[in-house]
Design an enzyme around this catalytic site. Structure first.
Site, short mmCIF file in Angstrom:
data_model
loop_
_atom_site.label_atom_id
_atom_site.label_comp_id
_atom_site.label_asym_id
_atom_site.label_seq_id
_atom_site.Cartn_x
_atom_site.Cartn_y
_atom_site.Cartn_z
N GLU A 122 0.82 -1.21 0.00
CA GLU A 122 0.00 0.00 0.00
C GLU A 122 0.86 1.26 0.00
OE1 GLU A 122 -2.57 -0.56 3.34
OE2 GLU A 122 -3.73 -2.11 2.29
N HIS B 32 7.00 1.83 -0.93
CA HIS B 32 8.17 0.98 -0.68
C HIS B 32 8.53 0.14 -1.90
CE1 HIS B 32 9.20 1.19 3.60
NE2 HIS B 32 10.18 0.38 3.26
#
Ligand code: DLZ
Length: 164
Positions: A94, A97
């Site tokens: 989400e 990253h």
């Protein structure tokens, strides 16, 4: 090889034997179920093409972000290595990253390869979800570990052939 969808389907006619090679695998502990299946595929393919088990070095790092550093440690400490295979699995989450890790590991792996003038193979899955990763680590799309091992042998043989 690139025309085929299955990662385990490669044309090994003409692939040189790996019996005189020394190859390392560095893999990420993140998504361990997937990365251990990828390591299994890579190992099987290397041994199938003649690599001696004593000439296969395997180490792990915490996550894919650490793969380039792990590859560099291996190359610094083993002057006779013919190739390093980096294995990881980065799954879209989400946060951003995914993008940072995927870009860093792809660029990092290439930088180590060019710095040491040796094949450092990108055996890293970057997928939208866990199911896609499973499909590519011994599932319906084959095993990216096989593809990475094939690439390592082919590139190591090319380097040996051309090196003066
Ligand atoms: C932090 C992180 C995240 C969110 N996702 C993954 C992933 O999907 N695959 C992977 O191999 N590693 C992941 N990591 C860990 C990073 O690679 C790295 O180990 C940490 O950010 C510490 O530098």
């Amino acid at each position: 090889m690139s025309k085929k969808k299955n990662l385990s389907d490669y044309d090994d006619a003409g692939l040189p034997a790996a019996d005189k090679m020394k190859i390392a695998i560095v893999y990420a502990d993140w998504n361990e179920e997937v990365t251990s299946a990828l390591v299994g595929g890579a190992k099987n393919t290397l041994l199938k093409h003649g690599l001696k088990e004593k000439n296969l070095i395997i180490h792990s790092v915490p996550g894919s972000y650490e793969l380039p550093m792990g590859a560099q440690y291996l190359l610094i400490n083993n002057f006779d290595l013919d190739a390093v295979i980096c294995i990881g699995c980065v799954i879209q989450g989400e946060t951003r990253h995914f993008d940072f890790i995927s870009d860093a590991v792809a660029n990092g792996v290439m930088n180590v390869a060019l710095k040491y003038e040796k094949p450092v193979v990108f055996g890293v899955l970057t997928t939208n979800d866990y199911a896609q990763a499973k499909e590519r680590s011994g599932g319906k799309h084959g095993n990216k570990g096989d593809e990475a091992a094939f690439t390592a042998i082919k590139m190591a043989a090319l380097r040996k052939k051309l090196w003066k």
